[in-house]
Design a protein around this motif. Structure first.
Motif, PDB file in Angstrom:
ATOM      1  N   LEU B  23       5.025  -1.505  -9.789  1.00  0.00           N
ATOM      2  CA  LEU B  23       5.513  -1.120  -8.461  1.00  0.00           C
ATOM      3  C   LEU B  23       5.128  -2.180  -7.443  1.00  0.00           C
ATOM      4  CD1 LEU B  23       4.586   2.705  -8.331  1.00  0.00           C
ATOM      5  CD2 LEU B  23       6.854   1.720  -8.671  1.00  0.00           C
ATOM      6  N   LEU B  24       3.846  -2.576  -7.464  1.00  0.00           N
ATOM      7  CA  LEU B  24       3.350  -3.576  -6.510  1.00  0.00           C
ATOM      8  C   LEU B  24       4.053  -4.915  -6.705  1.00  0.00           C
ATOM      9  CD1 LEU B  24      -0.415  -2.609  -6.526  1.00  0.00           C
ATOM     10  CD2 LEU B  24       0.974  -2.890  -4.462  1.00  0.00           C
ATOM     11  N   ARG B  25       4.307  -5.290  -7.960  1.00  0.00           N
ATOM     12  CA  ARG B  25       4.975  -6.566  -8.246  1.00  0.00           C
ATOM     13  C   ARG B  25       6.354  -6.595  -7.597  1.00  0.00           C
ATOM     14  NH1 ARG B  25       6.882  -7.609 -13.624  1.00  0.00           N
ATOM     15  NH2 ARG B  25       5.161  -6.278 -14.315  1.00  0.00           N
ATOM     16  N   THR B  26       7.095  -5.480  -7.736  1.00  0.00           N
ATOM     17  CA  THR B  26       8.441  -5.414  -7.160  1.00  0.00           C
ATOM     18  C   THR B  26       8.387  -5.397  -5.629  1.00  0.00           C
ATOM     19  OG1 THR B  26       9.112  -4.170  -9.105  1.00  0.00           O
ATOM     20  CG2 THR B  26      10.616  -4.130  -7.239  1.00  0.00           C
ATOM     21  N   ILE B  27       7.476  -4.596  -5.081  1.00  0.00           N
ATOM     22  CA  ILE B  27       7.334  -4.499  -3.621  1.00  0.00           C
ATOM     23  C   ILE B  27       7.006  -5.879  -3.040  1.00  0.00           C
ATOM     24  CG2 ILE B  27       5.851  -3.562  -1.779  1.00  0.00           C
ATOM     25  CD1 ILE B  27       5.575  -1.004  -3.666  1.00  0.00           C
ATOM     26  N   CYS B  28       6.032  -6.557  -3.635  1.00  0.00           N
ATOM     27  CA  CYS B  28       5.608  -7.875  -3.150  1.00  0.00           C
ATOM     28  C   CYS B  28       6.743  -8.882  -3.275  1.00  0.00           C
ATOM     29  CB  CYS B  28       4.384  -8.379  -3.923  1.00  0.00           C
ATOM     30  SG  CYS B  28       2.924  -7.325  -3.709  1.00  0.00           S
ATOM     31  N   PHE B  29       7.479  -8.800  -4.382  1.00  0.00           N
ATOM     32  CA  PHE B  29       8.584  -9.724  -4.622  1.00  0.00           C
ATOM     33  C   PHE B  29       9.675  -9.566  -3.560  1.00  0.00           C
ATOM     34  CE2 PHE B  29      12.733 -10.618  -6.661  1.00  0.00           C
ATOM     35  CZ  PHE B  29      12.574 -11.973  -6.904  1.00  0.00           C
ATOM     36  N   ARG B  30      10.012  -8.312  -3.246  1.00  0.00           N
ATOM     37  CA  ARG B  30      11.087  -8.083  -2.267  1.00  0.00           C
ATOM     38  C   ARG B  30      10.702  -8.598  -0.871  1.00  0.00           C
ATOM     39  NH1 ARG B  30      14.623  -6.313  -5.427  1.00  0.00           N
ATOM     40  NH2 ARG B  30      14.407  -4.432  -6.703  1.00  0.00           N
ATOM     41  N   ILE B  31       9.459  -8.373  -0.476  1.00  0.00           N
ATOM     42  CA  ILE B  31       9.006  -8.851   0.843  1.00  0.00           C
ATOM     43  C   ILE B  31       9.026 -10.376   0.852  1.00  0.00           C
ATOM     44  CG2 ILE B  31       7.121  -8.879   2.523  1.00  0.00           C
ATOM     45  CD1 ILE B  31       6.172  -6.222   1.351  1.00  0.00           C
ATOM     46  N   ARG B  32       8.562 -10.954  -0.263  1.00  0.00           N
ATOM     47  CA  ARG B  32       8.501 -12.401  -0.416  1.00  0.00           C
ATOM     48  C   ARG B  32       9.875 -13.056  -0.260  1.00  0.00           C
ATOM     49  NH1 ARG B  32       4.643 -15.527  -2.882  1.00  0.00           N
ATOM     50  NH2 ARG B  32       5.435 -17.351  -3.965  1.00  0.00           N
ATOM     51  N   VAL B  33      10.843 -12.480  -0.959  1.00  0.00           N
ATOM     52  CA  VAL B  33      12.217 -13.001  -0.917  1.00  0.00           C
ATOM     53  C   VAL B  33      12.749 -12.967   0.517  1.00  0.00           C
ATOM     54  CG1 VAL B  33      14.610 -12.504  -1.615  1.00  0.00           C
ATOM     55  CG2 VAL B  33      12.778 -12.466  -3.316  1.00  0.00           C
ATOM     56  N   GLN B  34      12.498 -11.851   1.215  1.00  0.00           N
ATOM     57  CA  GLN B  34      12.973 -11.721   2.604  1.00  0.00           C
ATOM     58  C   GLN B  34      12.324 -12.774   3.496  1.00  0.00           C
ATOM     59  OE1 GLN B  34      15.358  -9.623   3.761  1.00  0.00           O
ATOM     60  NE2 GLN B  34      15.680  -8.983   1.657  1.00  0.00           N
ATOM     61  N   GLY B  35      11.016 -12.976   3.305  1.00  0.00           N
ATOM     62  CA  GLY B  35      10.296 -13.968   4.113  1.00  0.00           C
ATOM     63  C   GLY B  35      10.825 -15.365   3.889  1.00  0.00           C
ATOM     64  N   ARG B  36      11.088 -15.687   2.633  1.00  0.00           N
ATOM     65  CA  ARG B  36      11.536 -17.047   2.296  1.00  0.00           C
ATOM     66  C   ARG B  36      12.920 -17.364   2.861  1.00  0.00           C
ATOM     67  NH1 ARG B  36       7.808 -19.925  -1.776  1.00  0.00           N
ATOM     68  NH2 ARG B  36       5.975 -18.747  -1.163  1.00  0.00           N
ATOM     69  N   GLU B  37      13.654 -16.316   3.245  1.00  0.00           N
ATOM     70  CA  GLU B  37      14.952 -16.531   3.890  1.00  0.00           C
ATOM     71  C   GLU B  37      14.809 -17.428   5.119  1.00  0.00           C
ATOM     72  OE1 GLU B  37      18.367 -15.345   3.470  1.00  0.00           O
ATOM     73  OE2 GLU B  37      17.510 -15.325   1.467  1.00  0.00           O
ATOM     74  N   ALA B  38      13.643 -17.316   5.785  1.00  0.00           N
ATOM     75  CA  ALA B  38      13.397 -18.103   7.005  1.00  0.00           C
ATOM     76  C   ALA B  38      13.389 -19.602   6.708  1.00  0.00           C
ATOM     77  CB  ALA B  38      12.083 -17.688   7.646  1.00  0.00           C
ATOM     78  N   LEU B  39      13.057 -19.959   5.458  1.00  0.00           N
ATOM     79  CA  LEU B  39      12.964 -21.379   5.102  1.00  0.00           C
ATOM     80  C   LEU B  39      14.317 -22.075   5.160  1.00  0.00           C
ATOM     81  CD1 LEU B  39      10.394 -21.343   2.167  1.00  0.00           C
ATOM     82  CD2 LEU B  39      10.004 -21.651   4.610  1.00  0.00           C
TER      83      LEU B  39
END
Lengths: 156, 156
Positions: B23-39
């Motif tokens: 659960l944590l792996r998926t949650i962290c991954f989704r937030i990560r992907v959204q953040g990296r959009e800024a790049l």
């Protein structure tokens, strides 16, 4: 002049996303660091692991697709892949539908790396759970279920 | 033959760490992907961002320390730093205590990249919270506080 006590309920509500993001950022980081400890048993770098993970979760793919999904230059991808192939973590084969194209796939040794990292993460989560009072574990479980559910792509 | 219904309470307990890790792996991954959009607004790769983040959170440091903490070769670090300096995200200066050593520090533009990523993450968490019923938000907040607390290095 502002002091903590002047923060209204509305302001607290507005700060909640930033606060939860920070908690989640730290939680994710700690689990990540523990997982990456497993890489010390293999001579594999963080960048190589990111690439390996991508192939593991998304399946065999072309070098072009891999470069795009990692957001790195084709030459960098090529360098990473060459070392991963040399060390037995990846296989590079000609695509069956287009013989001019190379496809990259994970090997059993590569899968072992990913599984070792996940195992280290699970072991850490296990240690963490042991420190949480019995009655709070269900609360944590329910909360993560809620976040997971809400974050899952919606079926239309 | 095993079916779900044969899983005893003990077995469920044993599977809990693996389940929560997922659960944590998926949650962290989704937030990560959204953040990296800024790049996408900056021409910066994932590997460059990892390095930038390290300098932002751990402060100015030598190339050697940076290579070690990222687990990558000094030549790779050097290549990443050269491009980040060229594009104005990092500063490379001679160390004040040892003039033979170079220290890498983040620039205001580099800080802006990190803050943009965090802002995207916060915005995503905000969207997520909006989808959670009012009475469950406190539950999620409490659960994350518990995890954060238990995962924090203990003071002795």
């Amino acid at each position: 002049m502002f002091s903590d006590s002047t923060i209204t309920e509305n302001e607290t509500r507005r700060d909640l996303p930033a606060h939860l993001e920070q908690l989640l950022r730290t939680i994710c980081f700690r689990i990540r660091v523990q997982g990456r400890e497993a890489l010390k048993n293999y001579s594999i770098t963080a960048a190589q692991f990111d690439l390996l993970q991508r192939v593991y979760f998304n399946g065999p793919q072309t070098m072009t697709k891999l470069s795009q999904s990692l957001g790195i230059a084709k030459s960098t991808t090529s360098g990473l892949v060459t070392r991963l192939v040399r060390d037995g973590f990846l296989d590079r084969r000609r695509d069956e539908t287009d013989r001019r194209v190379f496809t990259v796939a994970i090997t059993p040794l590569g899968e072992q790396v990913i599984k070792s990292v996940i195992e280290m993460r699970v072991r850490y989560v296990e240690e963490v759970i042991k420190q949480i009072p019995e009655e709070k574990i269900t609360l944590v479980h329910n909360a993560l279920d809620i976040l997971y559910e809400v974050m899952s792509p919606k079926q239309h």
